[in-house]
Write an enzyme that holds these catalytic residues in place. Structure first.
Site, PDB file in Angstrom:
ATOM      1  N   LYS A   8       1.039  -1.156   0.035  1.00 44.77           N
ATOM      2  CA  LYS A   8       0.110   0.041  -0.079  1.00 44.77           C
ATOM      3  C   LYS A   8       1.104   1.220  -0.116  1.00 44.77           C
ATOM      4  O   LYS A   8       1.521   1.707   1.039  1.00 44.77           O
ATOM      5  CB  LYS A   8      -0.870  -0.127   1.125  1.00 44.77           C
ATOM      6  CG  LYS A   8      -2.245   0.800   0.997  1.00 44.77           C
ATOM      7  CD  LYS A   8      -1.970   2.334   0.703  1.00 44.77           C
ATOM      8  CE  LYS A   8      -1.935   2.993   1.801  1.00 44.77           C
ATOM      9  NZ  LYS A   8      -1.634   4.555   1.509  1.00 44.77           N
ATOM     10  N   GLU A  39       9.330  17.053  14.524  1.00 48.34           N
ATOM     11  CA  GLU A  39       9.624  16.833  13.103  1.00 48.34           C
ATOM     12  C   GLU A  39       9.112  17.600  12.216  1.00 48.34           C
ATOM     13  O   GLU A  39       7.780  17.558  11.987  1.00 48.34           O
ATOM     14  CB  GLU A  39       9.417  15.314  12.811  1.00 48.34           C
ATOM     15  CG  GLU A  39      10.040  14.824  11.436  1.00 48.34           C
ATOM     16  CD  GLU A  39       9.837  13.256  11.183  1.00 48.34           C
ATOM     17  OE1 GLU A  39       8.778  13.033  11.191  1.00 48.34           O
ATOM     18  OE2 GLU A  39      10.575  12.847  10.388  1.00 48.34           O
TER      19      GLU A  39
HETATM   20  P1  NAD Z   1       2.249   8.944   7.193  1.00 55.31           P
HETATM   21  O1  NAD Z   1       2.505   8.219   8.317  1.00 55.31           O
HETATM   22  O2  NAD Z   1       1.437  10.029   6.962  1.00 55.31           O
HETATM   23  O3  NAD Z   1       1.979   7.939   5.967  1.00 55.31           O
HETATM   24  C1  NAD Z   1       2.831   6.627   5.577  1.00 55.31           C
HETATM   25  C2  NAD Z   1       1.863   5.529   5.060  1.00 55.31           C
HETATM   26  O4  NAD Z   1       0.870   4.935   5.984  1.00 55.31           O
HETATM   27  C3  NAD Z   1       0.996   6.296   3.952  1.00 55.31           C
HETATM   28  O5  NAD Z   1       1.028   4.908   3.070  1.00 55.31           O
HETATM   29  C4  NAD Z   1      -0.159   6.295   4.566  1.00 55.31           C
HETATM   30  O6  NAD Z   1      -1.287   6.115   3.590  1.00 55.31           O
HETATM   31  C5  NAD Z   1      -0.239   5.257   5.535  1.00 55.31           C
HETATM   32  N1  NAD Z   1      -1.376   5.305   6.510  1.00 55.31           N
HETATM   33  C6  NAD Z   1      -1.772   6.610   7.003  1.00 55.31           C
HETATM   34  N2  NAD Z   1      -2.700   6.049   8.143  1.00 55.31           N
HETATM   35  C7  NAD Z   1      -2.919   4.908   8.414  1.00 55.31           C
HETATM   36  C8  NAD Z   1      -3.502   4.240   9.073  1.00 55.31           C
HETATM   37  N3  NAD Z   1      -4.434   4.689   9.940  1.00 55.31           N
HETATM   38  N4  NAD Z   1      -3.486   2.598   8.963  1.00 55.31           N
HETATM   39  C9  NAD Z   1      -2.638   2.111   8.069  1.00 55.31           C
HETATM   40  N5  NAD Z   1      -1.896   2.891   7.020  1.00 55.31           N
HETATM   41  C10 NAD Z   1      -1.836   4.079   7.163  1.00 55.31           C
HETATM   42  O7  NAD Z   1       3.819   9.422   6.592  1.00 55.31           O
HETATM   43  P2  NAD Z   1       4.321  10.150   5.489  1.00 55.31           P
HETATM   44  O8  NAD Z   1       3.809  11.466   5.761  1.00 55.31           O
HETATM   45  O9  NAD Z   1       3.915   9.415   4.170  1.00 55.31           O
HETATM   46  O10 NAD Z   1       5.843   9.912   5.422  1.00 55.31           O
HETATM   47  C11 NAD Z   1       6.533  10.856   6.301  1.00 55.31           C
HETATM   48  C12 NAD Z   1       7.112  10.336   7.529  1.00 55.31           C
HETATM   49  O11 NAD Z   1       7.754   8.874   7.497  1.00 55.31           O
HETATM   50  C13 NAD Z   1       8.080  11.054   8.479  1.00 55.31           C
HETATM   51  O12 NAD Z   1       7.549  11.175   9.881  1.00 55.31           O
HETATM   52  C14 NAD Z   1       9.316  10.339   8.167  1.00 55.31           C
HETATM   53  O13 NAD Z   1      10.175  10.557   9.253  1.00 55.31           O
HETATM   54  C15 NAD Z   1       9.022   9.161   8.262  1.00 55.31           C
HETATM   55  N6  NAD Z   1       9.769   8.155   7.721  1.00 55.31           N
HETATM   56  C16 NAD Z   1      10.683   7.228   8.337  1.00 55.31           C
HETATM   57  C17 NAD Z   1      11.725   6.604   7.623  1.00 55.31           C
HETATM   58  C18 NAD Z   1      12.453   5.451   8.601  1.00 55.31           C
HETATM   59  O14 NAD Z   1      13.147   4.872   8.139  1.00 55.31           O
HETATM   60  N7  NAD Z   1      12.562   5.600  10.124  1.00 55.31           N
HETATM   61  C19 NAD Z   1      11.847   6.734   6.457  1.00 55.31           C
HETATM   62  C20 NAD Z   1      11.125   7.499   5.530  1.00 55.31           C
HETATM   63  C21 NAD Z   1      10.196   8.238   6.280  1.00 55.31           C
END
Ligand code: NAD
Length: 501
Positions: A184, A391
């Site tokens: 997803k 962040e």
């Molecule tokens: P996000 O948490 O908004 O979304 C990530 C994914 O989760 C998306 O596919 C989204 O559709 C899905 N999602 C959202 N709500 C959900 C739910 N209730 N149930 C299941 N899936 C759900 O994050 P983002 O804005 O896409 O990405 C940025 C974030 O990711 C930042 O906080 C960044 O630090 C983090 N990140 C971490 C790493 C790491 O390795 N630690 C790497 C890249 C990004």
């Protein structure tokens, strides 16, 4: 509005890929996909609902229970993984332009992402043929061995920053392990994920092993997390989303791997190679538009070099080229989506009352449209400031002075996150002591984030749960069943054998 580059043959309709076929949502739902440079809608993507996830999980379950993939010899799987890597490499230019167009990443940085994605597949292709498991002997009594088995259908949920590369991080080890998958991808950037379907099909991945459901997190993502036939979820995204997933996965006690947010310190001591530290500290927060989980977004600088550092750093930040992501001269492109742009801009405003603005502070001159933010530098930021603690995930950095090692460590550890840390010093003893005491999953001494794929990847505190990377990723996607074999008579207390009753 200035003309900007649009890749040829751009799809206008993005579908799911379930059981070897591109399909729309069962109920026909779609969502709009925006181009971050113009914020116009360039495509509609299928918005997966529970029934689409059900179909994808059913296909993946069939492929797992009845198909060849989990039963193949490692070498056979490895050959297919290597073909996938070749195909990713061969499409590097196309992948990079799609990725850059969809996410706003500068094209030169998007190129690197495709190569890294290919490398992930090659790495795990090699790893599974070299893999062996333990056998343990108790002389004359018992032999024990580990029977490693793929766990089943893996649910992979990914964010929008470097989407294709981050998908490869999960796809390569899960497929290498023999799992079947439902991916997803993030709703802001669904464009490149469909390429996997074509690449996988041509490389010979059996039908049903890879399934892709696009859609919103609260709908498609949520249904995947709650599906009883998906025993594990690998998630990368925000810490708050991770917490929701953790709660929702509890009912079925799923295996979870979580790579979450960060607010990583870059600590510069007075004895550091200052020029190298400045280059690295700039790249560490402004590369990938600052939309980088491991960004060194808090720079802690020893007081005796603080003014000099701030002046040189700000001068360079002001000189960073912000512009059309497709232009090879661009160093910082457009942020992914207007929602995210507004979030980053709100922190720029907050920062103006929390720190001394040295560079940036808003939209760059001449870029009136699109999600552009000038590289923004705040100095004299106190540790309780929101821009120090939270962040931002954009091209915004907070600089704070320190007087000694203890204070530097306290500042470095004084946030809820613990993903990465970067330490600049020529003093070996200090470097190692600091590295060992800093609360971060990954530490780089005198370097920015350059990673060997064999090493653990993951964060501590609010930055993650569990570590992937190298064999650890294979461990996550496999069960290690212990098999015990008796070699001789086994002493067994004889229950119920008493003659006194
Ligand atoms: P996000 O948490 O908004 O979304 C990530 C994914 O989760 C998306 O596919 C989204 O559709 C899905 N999602 C959202 N709500 C959900 C739910 N209730 N149930 C299941 N899936 C759900 O994050 P983002 O804005 O896409 O990405 C940025 C974030 O990711 C930042 O906080 C960044 O630090 C983090 N990140 C971490 C790493 C790491 O390795 N630690 C790497 C890249 C990004």
């Amino acid at each position: 509005m200035a003309e900007h580059y649009v890749p040829e043959n751009l799809p206008t309709r993005i579908q799911h890929y379930i059981d070897g076929k591109f399909v729309d949502s069962v109920n026909g739902a779609t969502f709009d996909v925006l181009n971050p440079v113009s914020n116009t809608n360039y495509a509609t993507a299928a918005a997966g609902q529970k029934e689409d996830i059900d179909l994808a999980v059913a296909a993946a379950t069939r492929a797992f229970n009845e198909g060849p993939w989990p039963r193949m010899k490692p070498r056979e799987r490895s050959r297919i993984l290597n073909k996938i890597a070749d195909a990713v490499e061969a499409q590097e230019a196309r992948l990079a332009e799609l990725e850059s167009f969809d996410s706003g990443l500068p094209i030169t940085q998007a190129r690197g992402q495709a190569m890294r994605a290919a490398e992930n597949f090659r790495f795990f292709a090699d790893l599974i043929v070299a893999q062996f498991d333990d056998a343990m002997k108790v002389p004359g009594a018992q032999i024990n061995y580990v029977n490693r088995k793929p766990i089943g259908v893996a649910g992979l949920i990914t964010p929008w920053n470097t989407p294709f590369m981050l998908e490869s991080w999960k796809l390569a080890p899960s497929l290498a392990s023999g799992c079947t998958v439902v991916l997803k991808p993030a709703e802001f950037t669904p464009l490149s994920a469909s390429l996997w379907a074509v690449i996988f099909e041509e490389a010979g991945l059996p039908q049903g092993v890879f399934n892709l459901v696009n859609g919103l997190g609260e709908e498609a993502g949520d249904a995947l997390v709650k599906h009883p036939d998906v025993p594990l979820i690998s998630f990368t995204g925000e810490t708050t989303t991770g917490q929701t997933i953790f709660r929702n996965a509890a009912t079925n006690l799923k295996g979870l791997s979580m790579e979450l947010g960060g607010k990583s310190p870059c600590v510069v001591f007075a004895d550091a190679d200052l020029d190298a530290a400045i280059d690295s500290a700039l790249f560490g927060v402004f590369s990938l538009n600052g939309e980088r989980c491991t960004a060194g977004s808090r720079i802690l600088v020893e007081r005796s070099i603080y003014d000099d550092f701030c002046e040189k750093y700000a001068a360079r930040a002001k000189n960073i080229v912000v512009g059309d992501p497709h232009d090879p001269k661009t160093e910082v492109g457009a942020l992914v989506h207007p929602e995210h742009y507004n979030k980053v801009m709100s922190y720029v405003d907050i920062g103006k009352s929390e720190g001394r603005l040295l560079a940036g502070g808003g939209r760059p001159d001449g870029l009136e449209h699109g999600n552009y933010v000038a590289p923004t530098v705040f100095a004299d930021v106190l540790p309780d400031a929101r821009i120090f603690q939270e962040e931002i995930f954009g091209p915004v950095v907070a600089i704070t002075p320190f007087d000694n090692d203890e204070e530097a460590l306290e500042l470095a550890n004084g946030v809820k996150y613990g993903l990465a840390a970067y330490i600049w010093t020529q003093n070996l003893t200090r470097a190692h002591n600091f590295a060992q005491n800093v609360e971060a999953g990954m530490v780089w001494l005198n370097s920015h984030n350059v990673r060997d794929l064999r090493t653990p990847f993951g964060g501590v505190k609010a930055s993650g749960l569990g570590h992937e990377g190298g064999f650890r990723s294979i461990d996550f996607y496999t069960d290690q069943q212990a098999v015990h074999i008796a070699l001789g008579a086994v002493h067994t207390p004889k229950f119920g054998a008493s003659t006194t009753n």
